[in-house]
Design a protein around this motif. Structure first.
Motif, mmCIF file in Angstrom:
data_model
loop_
_atom_site.group_PDB
_atom_site.id
_atom_site.type_symbol
_atom_site.label_atom_id
_atom_site.label_comp_id
_atom_site.label_asym_id
_atom_site.label_seq_id
_atom_site.Cartn_x
_atom_site.Cartn_y
_atom_site.Cartn_z
ATOM 1 N N PHE A 292 -4.636 7.361 1.733
ATOM 2 C CA PHE A 292 -4.372 6.195 0.897
ATOM 3 C C PHE A 292 -4.267 6.605 -0.564
ATOM 4 O O PHE A 292 -5.109 7.337 -1.094
ATOM 5 C CB PHE A 292 -5.491 5.169 1.086
ATOM 6 N N TYR B 125 0.852 -1.187 0.000
ATOM 7 C CA TYR B 125 0.000 0.000 0.000
ATOM 8 C C TYR B 125 0.892 1.243 0.000
ATOM 9 O O TYR B 125 1.954 1.246 0.617
ATOM 10 C CB TYR B 125 -0.859 0.059 1.271
ATOM 11 N N GLN C 100 -0.871 16.509 8.649
ATOM 12 C CA GLN C 100 -2.099 15.820 8.227
ATOM 13 C C GLN C 100 -2.026 14.330 8.523
ATOM 14 O O GLN C 100 -0.984 13.806 8.874
ATOM 15 C CB GLN C 100 -2.320 16.042 6.731
ATOM 16 N N ASP C 101 -3.178 13.670 8.392
ATOM 17 C CA ASP C 101 -3.186 12.221 8.551
ATOM 18 C C ASP C 101 -2.831 11.565 7.215
ATOM 19 O O ASP C 101 -2.980 12.181 6.155
ATOM 20 C CB ASP C 101 -4.566 11.750 9.027
ATOM 21 N N PRO C 102 -2.348 10.350 7.260
ATOM 22 C CA PRO C 102 -1.998 9.648 6.013
ATOM 23 C C PRO C 102 -3.225 9.417 5.145
ATOM 24 O O PRO C 102 -4.291 9.048 5.628
ATOM 25 C CB PRO C 102 -1.419 8.324 6.523
ATOM 26 N N ARG D 231 10.651 11.163 2.682
ATOM 27 C CA ARG D 231 10.248 12.575 2.748
ATOM 28 C C ARG D 231 10.631 13.241 1.448
ATOM 29 O O ARG D 231 11.812 13.377 1.129
ATOM 30 C CB ARG D 231 10.920 13.283 3.919
ATOM 31 N N GLN E 63 -1.541 -3.955 8.406
ATOM 32 C CA GLN E 63 -0.590 -3.248 7.567
ATOM 33 C C GLN E 63 0.568 -2.763 8.424
ATOM 34 O O GLN E 63 0.361 -2.089 9.437
ATOM 35 C CB GLN E 63 -1.264 -2.064 6.875
ATOM 36 N N TYR E 64 1.772 -3.100 8.002
ATOM 37 C CA TYR E 64 2.983 -2.662 8.689
ATOM 38 C C TYR E 64 3.668 -1.628 7.807
ATOM 39 O O TYR E 64 3.891 -1.855 6.622
ATOM 40 C CB TYR E 64 3.909 -3.848 8.958
ATOM 41 N N PHE E 65 3.997 -0.514 8.429
ATOM 42 C CA PHE E 65 4.480 0.642 7.676
ATOM 43 C C PHE E 65 5.996 0.739 7.670
ATOM 44 O O PHE E 65 6.662 0.375 8.649
ATOM 45 C CB PHE E 65 3.900 1.932 8.263
ATOM 46 N N GLY E 66 6.503 1.254 6.571
ATOM 47 C CA GLY E 66 7.911 1.582 6.489
ATOM 48 C C GLY E 66 8.188 2.941 7.113
ATOM 49 O O GLY E 66 7.257 3.625 7.563
ATOM 50 N N PRO E 67 9.453 3.364 7.124
ATOM 51 C CA PRO E 67 9.828 4.633 7.759
ATOM 52 C C PRO E 67 9.441 5.857 6.953
ATOM 53 O O PRO E 67 9.475 6.968 7.465
ATOM 54 C CB PRO E 67 11.352 4.525 7.880
ATOM 55 N N TYR F 290 0.746 5.424 0.923
ATOM 56 C CA TYR F 290 0.016 6.502 1.568
ATOM 57 C C TYR F 290 0.838 7.786 1.468
ATOM 58 O O TYR F 290 2.072 7.751 1.450
ATOM 59 C CB TYR F 290 -0.213 6.196 3.056
ATOM 60 N N LEU G 100 5.351 13.258 3.226
ATOM 61 C CA LEU G 100 5.965 12.006 3.647
ATOM 62 C C LEU G 100 5.184 10.897 2.968
ATOM 63 O O LEU G 100 3.949 10.850 3.058
ATOM 64 C CB LEU G 100 5.882 11.891 5.168
ATOM 65 N N PHE H 284 4.480 6.997 2.659
ATOM 66 C CA PHE H 284 4.635 5.730 3.371
ATOM 67 C C PHE H 284 4.248 4.568 2.473
ATOM 68 O O PHE H 284 3.281 4.632 1.721
ATOM 69 C CB PHE H 284 3.731 5.678 4.606
ATOM 70 N N GLN I 4 1.339 11.507 3.426
ATOM 71 C CA GLN I 4 1.034 12.294 4.619
ATOM 72 C C GLN I 4 1.602 13.697 4.460
ATOM 73 O O GLN I 4 2.818 13.909 4.523
ATOM 74 C CB GLN I 4 1.609 11.630 5.880
#
Lengths: 115, 113
Positions: free
Chosen positions: A45, A33, A41-43, A111, A104-108, A35, A88, A90, A37
């Motif tokens: 999709f 996925y 703001q919020d992420p 930016r 869902q596991y997110f990467g770092p 995203y 950013l 993700f 951000q």
């Protein structure tokens, strides 16, 4: 445990340039996925892929495209960059072997700064 | 359409005190609910999720959340806050059969020593 890897971590581009962001999912995860951000703001999709096929589409601009490759890594291609694309980005991955209850596991994140 | 509301931009709590970060949701269908934490310049870290079963869900770092169907809420709680818990917390929802997460606007938790 292995996590989601994103590269580059930071990217600076000029307006109207192109950028490519890469994502390497957790091993044996079949879904990726993307995203976005924005500052404060919020992420949001953008798009997702399952087994190399696009599975869901969110608020991804037409200037952006993405794909998932045979090794399950994914790339987000961004063209004609605008100042508002600074954010950013993700990547997250999950495994559908969890039967729809996947996490869902997110990467770092990458930016992106557009000047 | 699905949505998430986090009514508090910031929550302040003293170290050692219990904390609550509020989240309400709106979906058509059964919700899958998640909490993530974001530290400065870092990615989103998964804390816990509710899919089905017990309404009280326990997660990482001593956090727990209670699913309340009648109030459409999924508040995050911890009995005793640590200064290191200070971060930005996001509640997220998706429906069964859907894939994309919809996030709330985030709540900044500040734990004072």
């Amino acid at each position: 445990a292995a996590g989601v890897i994103q590269s580059p971590r930071h990217l600076i581009k000029e307006k109207r340039e192109t950028a490519t962001l890469k994502c390497y999912p957790i091993p044996r995860h079949d879904t990726v996925y993307w995203y976005q951000q924005g500052p404060g703001q919020d992420p949001q999709f953008l798009i997702s892929f399952y087994e190399k096929m696009q599975s869901d589409k969110g608020s991804i601009p037409d200037r952006f495209s993405a794909q998932q490759f045979s090794d399950y890594h994914s790339e987000l291609n961004m063209s004609s960059l605008e100042l508002g694309d600074s954010a950013l980005y993700f990547c997250a991955s999950s495994s559908r072997l969890a039967g729809g209850q996947d996490t869902q596991y997110f990467g770092p994140g990458t930016r992106l700064t557009v000047l | 359409a699905q949505s998430v509301a986090q009514p508090e931009d910031q929550v302040n709590v003293a170290e050692g005190n219990p904390l609550t970060v509020k989240c309400t949701y709106s979906v058509s269908g059964n919700p899958y609910l998640f909490w993530y934490v974001q530290y400065p310049n870092r990615g989103l870290q998964f804390l816990l999720k509710y899919i089905t079963g017990d309404n009280l869900v326990k997660g990482s770092y001593g956090f727990e959340a209670e699913f309340n169907k009648s109030q459409t809420s999924f508040h995050l709680k911890k009995p005793s806050a640590l200064v290191s818990d200070s971060a930005l917390y996001f509640c997220a929802v998706r429906v069964s059969g859907g894939r994309a997460l919809t996030f709330g606007s985030g709540t900044r938790l500040q734990v004072q020593p």
